[in-house]
Design a protein around this motif. Structure first.
Motif, PDB file in Angstrom:
ATOM      1  N   GLY A 245       6.034  -4.741 -21.218  1.00 53.21           N
ATOM      2  CA  GLY A 245       4.684  -5.168 -21.571  1.00 53.21           C
ATOM      3  C   GLY A 245       3.642  -4.133 -21.194  1.00 53.21           C
ATOM      4  N   MET A 246       3.802  -3.505 -20.036  1.00 50.45           N
ATOM      5  CA  MET A 246       2.841  -2.495 -19.603  1.00 50.45           C
ATOM      6  C   MET A 246       2.877  -1.267 -20.505  1.00 50.45           C
ATOM      7  SD  MET A 246       1.192  -3.741 -17.004  1.00 50.45           S
ATOM      8  CE  MET A 246       0.536  -2.449 -15.956  1.00 50.45           C
ATOM      9  N   ARG A 247       4.066  -0.851 -20.891  1.00 51.44           N
ATOM     10  CA  ARG A 247       4.178   0.310 -21.789  1.00 51.44           C
ATOM     11  C   ARG A 247       3.539   0.022 -23.143  1.00 51.44           C
ATOM     12  NH1 ARG A 247      10.438   1.869 -20.095  1.00 51.44           N
ATOM     13  NH2 ARG A 247       9.872   3.203 -18.321  1.00 51.44           N
ATOM     14  N   LEU A 248       3.749  -1.181 -23.653  1.00 49.39           N
ATOM     15  CA  LEU A 248       3.113  -1.552 -24.917  1.00 49.39           C
ATOM     16  C   LEU A 248       1.602  -1.623 -24.773  1.00 49.39           C
ATOM     17  CD1 LEU A 248       5.564  -4.325 -26.214  1.00 49.39           C
ATOM     18  CD2 LEU A 248       5.418  -1.934 -26.927  1.00 49.39           C
ATOM     19  N   ALA A 249       1.141  -2.068 -23.631  1.00 48.40           N
ATOM     20  CA  ALA A 249      -0.302  -2.110 -23.390  1.00 48.40           C
ATOM     21  C   ALA A 249      -0.890  -0.712 -23.336  1.00 48.40           C
ATOM     22  CB  ALA A 249      -0.588  -2.856 -22.082  1.00 48.40           C
ATOM     23  N   VAL A 250      -0.168   0.227 -22.738  1.00 43.88           N
ATOM     24  CA  VAL A 250      -0.652   1.608 -22.650  1.00 43.88           C
ATOM     25  C   VAL A 250      -0.880   2.198 -24.038  1.00 43.88           C
ATOM     26  CG1 VAL A 250      -0.010   3.968 -22.013  1.00 43.88           C
ATOM     27  CG2 VAL A 250       0.305   2.112 -20.373  1.00 43.88           C
ATOM     28  N   ILE A 251       0.043   1.958 -24.979  1.00 44.19           N
ATOM     29  CA  ILE A 251      -0.098   2.571 -26.308  1.00 44.19           C
ATOM     30  C   ILE A 251      -0.988   1.757 -27.239  1.00 44.19           C
ATOM     31  CG2 ILE A 251       2.136   3.718 -26.132  1.00 44.19           C
ATOM     32  CD1 ILE A 251       3.190   1.588 -28.151  1.00 44.19           C
ATOM     33  N   GLY A 252      -1.431   0.562 -26.815  1.00 41.53           N
ATOM     34  CA  GLY A 252      -2.374  -0.207 -27.617  1.00 41.53           C
ATOM     35  C   GLY A 252      -1.774  -1.253 -28.525  1.00 41.53           C
ATOM     36  N   SER A 253      -0.563  -1.709 -28.235  1.00 45.93           N
ATOM     37  CA  SER A 253       0.083  -2.721 -29.082  1.00 45.93           C
ATOM     38  C   SER A 253      -0.271  -4.147 -28.697  1.00 45.93           C
ATOM     39  CB  SER A 253       1.607  -2.550 -29.042  1.00 45.93           C
ATOM     40  OG  SER A 253       1.983  -1.390 -29.742  1.00 45.93           O
ATOM     41  N   ILE A 254      -1.058  -4.306 -27.637  1.00 46.60           N
ATOM     42  CA  ILE A 254      -1.491  -5.632 -27.195  1.00 46.60           C
ATOM     43  C   ILE A 254      -3.011  -5.627 -27.104  1.00 46.60           C
ATOM     44  CG2 ILE A 254      -1.362  -7.337 -25.332  1.00 46.60           C
ATOM     45  CD1 ILE A 254       1.370  -6.198 -24.622  1.00 46.60           C
ATOM     46  N   ARG A 255      -3.630  -6.687 -27.566  1.00 50.11           N
ATOM     47  CA  ARG A 255      -5.094  -6.746 -27.604  1.00 50.11           C
ATOM     48  C   ARG A 255      -5.690  -6.542 -26.217  1.00 50.11           C
ATOM     49  NH1 ARG A 255      -7.533  -8.416 -32.185  1.00 50.11           N
ATOM     50  NH2 ARG A 255      -6.284  -9.447 -33.792  1.00 50.11           N
ATOM     51  N   GLU A 256      -6.693  -5.670 -26.162  1.00 51.10           N
ATOM     52  CA  GLU A 256      -7.312  -5.350 -24.876  1.00 51.10           C
ATOM     53  C   GLU A 256      -8.042  -6.533 -24.262  1.00 51.10           C
ATOM     54  OE1 GLU A 256      -9.760  -1.922 -24.892  1.00 51.10           O
ATOM     55  OE2 GLU A 256      -8.086  -0.523 -25.013  1.00 51.10           O
ATOM     56  N   GLU A 257      -8.435  -7.508 -25.092  1.00 53.51           N
ATOM     57  CA  GLU A 257      -9.180  -8.648 -24.572  1.00 53.51           C
ATOM     58  C   GLU A 257      -8.406  -9.424 -23.509  1.00 53.51           C
ATOM     59  OE1 GLU A 257     -10.294  -8.524 -29.017  1.00 53.51           O
ATOM     60  OE2 GLU A 257      -8.836  -7.678 -27.663  1.00 53.51           O
ATOM     61  N   ILE A 258      -7.079  -9.343 -23.543  1.00 52.18           N
ATOM     62  CA  ILE A 258      -6.286 -10.113 -22.583  1.00 52.18           C
ATOM     63  C   ILE A 258      -5.762  -9.230 -21.448  1.00 52.18           C
ATOM     64  CG2 ILE A 258      -5.573 -11.695 -24.420  1.00 52.18           C
ATOM     65  CD1 ILE A 258      -2.763 -10.399 -24.205  1.00 52.18           C
ATOM     66  N   LEU A 259      -6.218  -7.975 -21.398  1.00 49.54           N
ATOM     67  CA  LEU A 259      -5.680  -7.022 -20.441  1.00 49.54           C
ATOM     68  C   LEU A 259      -6.697  -6.653 -19.359  1.00 49.54           C
ATOM     69  CD1 LEU A 259      -3.978  -4.547 -22.934  1.00 49.54           C
ATOM     70  CD2 LEU A 259      -2.899  -6.434 -21.702  1.00 49.54           C
ATOM     71  N   ASN A 260      -6.200  -6.171 -18.250  1.00 55.45           N
ATOM     72  CA  ASN A 260      -7.003  -5.545 -17.209  1.00 55.45           C
ATOM     73  C   ASN A 260      -6.829  -4.038 -17.372  1.00 55.45           C
ATOM     74  OD1 ASN A 260      -7.653  -4.231 -14.684  1.00 55.45           O
ATOM     75  ND2 ASN A 260      -7.705  -6.241 -13.730  1.00 55.45           N
ATOM     76  N   LEU A 261      -7.859  -3.357 -17.893  1.00 52.85           N
ATOM     77  CA  LEU A 261      -7.732  -1.937 -18.212  1.00 52.85           C
ATOM     78  C   LEU A 261      -7.377  -1.100 -16.992  1.00 52.85           C
ATOM     79  CD1 LEU A 261     -10.568  -1.122 -20.775  1.00 52.85           C
ATOM     80  CD2 LEU A 261      -8.161  -1.596 -21.183  1.00 52.85           C
ATOM     81  N   GLU A 262      -7.909  -1.470 -15.835  1.00 52.69           N
ATOM     82  CA  GLU A 262      -7.629  -0.686 -14.635  1.00 52.69           C
ATOM     83  C   GLU A 262      -6.142  -0.736 -14.288  1.00 52.69           C
ATOM     84  OE1 GLU A 262     -10.313  -1.361 -11.328  1.00 52.69           O
ATOM     85  OE2 GLU A 262     -11.856  -2.053 -12.728  1.00 52.69           O
ATOM     86  N   GLU A 263      -5.531  -1.899 -14.443  1.00 49.05           N
ATOM     87  CA  GLU A 263      -4.104  -2.010 -14.142  1.00 49.05           C
ATOM     88  C   GLU A 263      -3.266  -1.218 -15.130  1.00 49.05           C
ATOM     89  OE1 GLU A 263      -2.356  -5.747 -13.088  1.00 49.05           O
ATOM     90  OE2 GLU A 263      -4.279  -6.607 -12.525  1.00 49.05           O
ATOM     91  N   ILE A 264      -3.678  -1.245 -16.409  1.00 50.03           N
ATOM     92  CA  ILE A 264      -2.938  -0.498 -17.427  1.00 50.03           C
ATOM     93  C   ILE A 264      -3.073   1.005 -17.177  1.00 50.03           C
ATOM     94  CG2 ILE A 264      -2.693  -0.043 -19.897  1.00 50.03           C
ATOM     95  CD1 ILE A 264      -1.867  -2.854 -18.960  1.00 50.03           C
TER      96      ILE A 264
END
Length: 292
Positions: free
Chosen positions: A187-206
């Motif tokens: 999940g974190m790797r997918l978040a890094v490349i932008g495959s998961i909506r940023e609205e549900i993410l903590n950018l600092e953690e990513i």
């Protein structure tokens, strides 16, 4: 942070794919070349039920070429034809049709044996996770803008058939994530490349995860892009050293608040935007040797 994202339209997409399988001759599975393992939906094998498949590593222009070559070799060892492509730029696109025809050749031979002289167009299903570039690939293959594109996940909402000349028909589908990430690293790797909506993410953690994963291997890229002084984290498991890198990036980019403190959220956004767009250089977050 626990990452989960499975909107209702993804459930519908899975059901619709299963309903269309009888009409499908072959499948193009589109992966992100920067995370070939993490961008493979583990439900796909179950859904596709052994259909002939071509694996495309898209956005190869953003990935480390040496790692991409090893990934292609690994897929071929597993019996899956694989090709690196850049749908946006056109790299590798001309090879796709020939690869698909080779996949369906046994079916066409059986049709010829039954007396079918001129087979219909090859029906190809294109599958992949959100924001992996399916619509861009379809538009490139079709030679015209027929599928909605965007740099965010979730642009395609329904299925549509697209004709590619007289030889191929493509079925576009919404990107499908799986209901639960058993391994949060995926999940974190997918978040890094932008495959998961940023609205549900903590950018600092990513961003923290990105620095921890990449700074050691690609430190020269960090130095060149952000003009950082000093070396990479000596201990990537030390949170303080990872935060120090983000703070250095923030100072170089003017991400400051009152008192001269670094706004880590802004610095994180700068890092992730540059990484996703390729401005940080060609980077791969995982190697095939990790999964052997």
């Amino acid at each position: 942070m626990t990452i989960q994202w499975f909107p209702g339209h993804m459930t519908r997409a899975r059901r619709q794919i299963q309903e269309k399988l009888k009409q499908i001759d072959a499948v193009i599975e589109l992966l992100d070349a920067r995370v070939p393992h993490s961008s493979r939906n583990p439900m796909i094998d179950e859904i596709l039920r052994g259909k002939p498949r071509l694996v495309l590593l898209n956005k190869a222009d953003l990935a480390d070429q040496r790692a991409t070559d090893r990934w292609i070799a690994a897929f071929r060892e597993d019996g899956l034809d694989s090709l690196a492509v850049d749908a946006a730029g056109g790299q590798g696109i001309k090879e796709i049709s020939a690869r698909v025809k080779k996949l369906v050749a046994p079916q066409w031979e059986r049709m010829a044996a039954r007396g079918v002289v001129k087979p219909r167009a090859v029906r190809v299903l294109i599958v992949g996770i959100p924001n992996v570039g399916k619509s861009t690939l379809i538009n490139r293959l079709a030679g015209r803008s027929v599928a909605a594109t965007g740099d965010r996940p979730g642009v395609t909402k329904g299925q549509q058939w697209i004709k590619v000349g007289g030889e191929m028909e493509l079925l576009d589908t919404p990107g499908i994530l799986w209901p639960k990430f058993d391994d949060q690293t995926v999940g974190m790797r997918l978040a890094v490349i932008g495959s998961i909506r940023e609205e549900i993410l903590n950018l600092e953690e990513i961003a923290f995860f990105a620095v921890k994963t990449l700074a050691g291997k690609y430190w020269d890229a960090f130095v060149e892009r952000f003009g950082l002084e000093g070396g990479p984290p000596e201990d990537p498991d030390d949170p303080g050293q990872i935060v120090d890198v983000l703070e250095r990036i923030g100072r170089k980019r003017g991400c400051l608040v009152s008192g001269g403190r670094v706004d880590l959220e802004k610095a994180s956004g700068v890092l992730l935007r540059d990484l996703r767009s390729g401005k940080l250089g060609r980077i791969t977050l995982e190697e095939p040797e990790e999964f052997r």
